[in-house]
Design an enzyme around this catalytic site. Structure first.
Site, PDB file in Angstrom:
ATOM      1  CB  SER A 133      -0.881  -0.030   1.248  1.00  0.00           C
ATOM      2  OG  SER A 133      -1.659   1.142   1.330  1.00  0.00           O
ATOM      3  CE  LYS A 159      -4.842   0.092   0.415  1.00  0.00           C
ATOM      4  NZ  LYS A 159      -5.551  -0.724   1.421  1.00  0.00           N
ATOM      5  CE  LYS A 161      -4.088   3.668   2.334  1.00  0.00           C
ATOM      6  NZ  LYS A 161      -5.388   3.240   2.900  1.00  0.00           N
ATOM      7  CG  ASP A 187      -7.904   2.366   0.727  1.00  0.00           C
ATOM      8  OD1 ASP A 187      -9.062   2.818   0.815  1.00  0.00           O
ATOM      9  OD2 ASP A 187      -7.301   1.812   1.675  1.00  0.00           O
ATOM     10  CD  GLU A 212      -8.948  -0.820   0.710  1.00  0.00           C
ATOM     11  OE1 GLU A 212      -8.015  -1.088  -0.096  1.00  0.00           O
ATOM     12  OE2 GLU A 212      -8.803  -0.884   1.941  1.00  0.00           O
ATOM     13  CG  ASP A 237     -10.702  -0.946   4.981  1.00  0.00           C
ATOM     14  OD1 ASP A 237     -11.021  -1.454   6.070  1.00  0.00           O
ATOM     15  OD2 ASP A 237      -9.592  -0.378   4.827  1.00  0.00           O
ATOM     16  CE  LYS A 261      -7.550  -2.454   6.627  1.00  0.00           C
ATOM     17  NZ  LYS A 261      -7.730  -0.991   6.695  1.00  0.00           N
ATOM     18  N   GLY A 289      -4.296  -4.433   5.993  1.00  0.00           N
ATOM     19  CA  GLY A 289      -3.230  -4.212   6.968  1.00  0.00           C
ATOM     20  C   GLY A 289      -3.457  -2.920   7.716  1.00  0.00           C
TER      21      GLY A 289
HETATM   22  O1  SMG Z   1      -0.415  -2.370   6.767  1.00  0.00           O
HETATM   23  O2  SMG Z   1       0.437  -2.004   4.814  1.00  0.00           O
HETATM   24  C1  SMG Z   1      -0.333  -1.726   5.719  1.00  0.00           C
HETATM   25  C2  SMG Z   1      -1.252  -0.558   5.529  1.00  0.00           C
HETATM   26  C3  SMG Z   1      -2.305  -0.847   4.544  1.00  0.00           C
HETATM   27  O3  SMG Z   1      -3.362   0.956   3.463  1.00  0.00           O
HETATM   28  C4  SMG Z   1      -3.324   0.272   4.434  1.00  0.00           C
HETATM   29  N1  SMG Z   1      -4.174   0.427   5.473  1.00  0.00           N
HETATM   30  O4  SMG Z   1      -7.378   1.749   4.708  1.00  0.00           O
HETATM   31  O5  SMG Z   1      -6.486  -0.081   4.141  1.00  0.00           O
HETATM   32  C5  SMG Z   1      -6.421   0.992   4.741  1.00  0.00           C
HETATM   33  C6  SMG Z   1      -5.194   1.419   5.502  1.00  0.00           C
HETATM   34  C7  SMG Z   1      -5.528   1.729   6.924  1.00  0.00           C
HETATM   35  C8  SMG Z   1      -4.388   2.193   7.746  1.00  0.00           C
HETATM   36  S1  SMG Z   1      -3.862   3.739   7.304  1.00  0.00           S
HETATM   37  C9  SMG Z   1      -2.912   4.366   8.545  1.00  0.00           C
HETATM   38 MG    MG Z   2      -8.504   0.673   3.254  1.00  0.00          MG
END
Ligand code: SMG
Ligand code: MG
Length: 366
Positions: A133, A159, A161, A187, A212, A237, A261, A289
């Site tokens: 991510s 992925k 953001k 996402d 996402e 999510d 998750k 994650g």
């Molecule tokens: O653990 O690699 C990881 C982070 C993956 O993008 C990630 N998590 O919305 O999926 C999500 C985010 C939530 C945590 S952001 C601080």
């Molecule tokens: Mg997410």
């Protein structure tokens, strides 16, 4: 299984690089660990709540508070992981706190019986493909450089953001630079509204695996409306906090993929229920994650090995997050992470590392 006491431990884990999302920037994880002690074994659970209530209403101080005031005192001294769920059921919400406690009990239980979490959950494989991510960056060249680095390491899926102002251009740039073979998804962490549907539809030609959580966490109906207006598959999510939520989302047509998750849904038992439900309905799931240390990562890998996890997850190698992980580091082998095979979650914190990063501990005797 008889519990003799429970420790709540806070550790400070600086991230190797800041991680920016539509809701904020993380530079350090303030992690709450739960350690359950029994005469035969100890079990660990990692609470995934962040420092601030921005991803979801939970935050780490609140998780510690609800654990010490309500959840831990409600546990019978003799229990197993299913008993934890029953004992905590009367308390509303706080699923991340509940998940940490249930996981620690489950870990102790499985270490006692000598079974790995992967086997207990029903794992079908012994390694899982790793995705990564990638946070919001200051510029497109910076993003391309970051993605190049991850692909060079072997990551199987990327992925990005996204947020209003950082969506079409960076995603298009990554697709054009790396070509149609790259497994790519985005996402939004709930950063858009349904009025953005025409804008989000511009992502359609980029052949993304999924988008996402484009809309608010509490609006399944509008996700169903959006699904009629874009061709990119919608993955939820934040909206899915239980198997019940997943059932509602499936019925409404709010998503065709679920990011599972365990922390968000209250633990690995509920995570498995969502997996089973989605699989029965033909929906793909993958393991999300929350910037976990090796403790939480180990358990997530066990879950990600279940047969319905047909898309690569956000389970990356330790070094993507931390210079020194709490456990022996998880490393990429041919773009995969190995699923721990020894009893329980299959890893232990390294005592010297744990001591070094611990900021507080609290012992609750039974
Ligand atoms: O653990 O690699 C990881 C982070 C993956 O993008 C990630 N998590 O919305 O999926 C999500 C985010 C939530 C945590 S952001 C601080
Ligand atoms: Mg997410």
């Amino acid at each position: 299984m008889r519990i003799t006491g429970i420790e709540l431990r806070r550790v400070a884990m600086p991230l190797v690089t800041p991680f920016r999302t539509s809701f904020g920037t993380e530079t350090e994880r303030d992690v709450l660990l739960v350690r359950v002690v029994t005469p035969d074994a100890e079990g660990w659970g990692e609470c995934v709540a962040m420092s601030d209530p921005l991803y979801s209403p939970e935050y780490v101080d609140a998780a510690a508070d609800v654990l010490r005031r309500f959840l831990v005192p409600a546990l019978p001294a003799h229990t197993d992981a299913h008993g934890v769920g029953r004992a905590l059921h009367p308390f509303k919400g706080h699923r991340m706190a509940k998940a940490a406690l249930e996981t620690a009990v489950l870990d102790a239980q499985l270490r006692t019986s000598g079974q790995s979490l992967a086997t207990y959950l029903g794992a079908a494989v012994d390694r899982v493909p790793a995705g990564v991510s990638v946070g919001i960056m200051n510029s497109v060249p910076e993003l391309l450089e970051a993605v190049t680095g991850y692909l060079d390491e072997g990551y199987r899926r990327v992925k990005l953001k996204i947020a209003p102002g950082w969506d079409l251009a960076p995603t298009r740039a990554v697709r054009e630079h790396f070509g149609p073979g790259l497994l790519l998804q985005v996402d939004a962490n709930a950063a858009y509204t349904l009025t953005d549907a025409p804008h989000l539809a511009k992502l359609d030609p980029l052949d993304l695996l999924l988008i996402e959580q484009p809309l608010a966490h509490d609006d399944l109906l509008q996700h169903a409306r959006l699904a009629e207006r874009i061709t990119t598959p919608i993955c939820l999510d934040e909206s899915i906090e239980s198997a019940q939520d997943a059932a509602a989302a499936i019925t409404l047509g709010a998503c065709s993929i679920v990011n599972i998750k365990p922390g968000r849904v209250g633990g690995y038992l509920e995570a498995r229920r969502i997996h089973d439900l989605a699989r029965a309905h033909g929906l793909a799931v993958w393991c999300g994650g929350m910037l976990e240390t090796g403790i939480g990562r180990a358990a997530n890998l066990a879950l990600a090995a279940l047969p319905g996890f047909t898309l690569p997850g956000d389970t990356s190698a330790s070094r993507r997050y931390y210079t020194t992980d709490l456990t022996p580091p998880f490393e990429l082998h041919d773009g995969h992470l190995n699923v721990p095979a020894t009893p329980g979650i299959g890893v232990d914190p390294i005592p010297a590392v744990l001591d070094e990063v611990t900021t507080s501990t609290e012992w609750i005797p039974f």
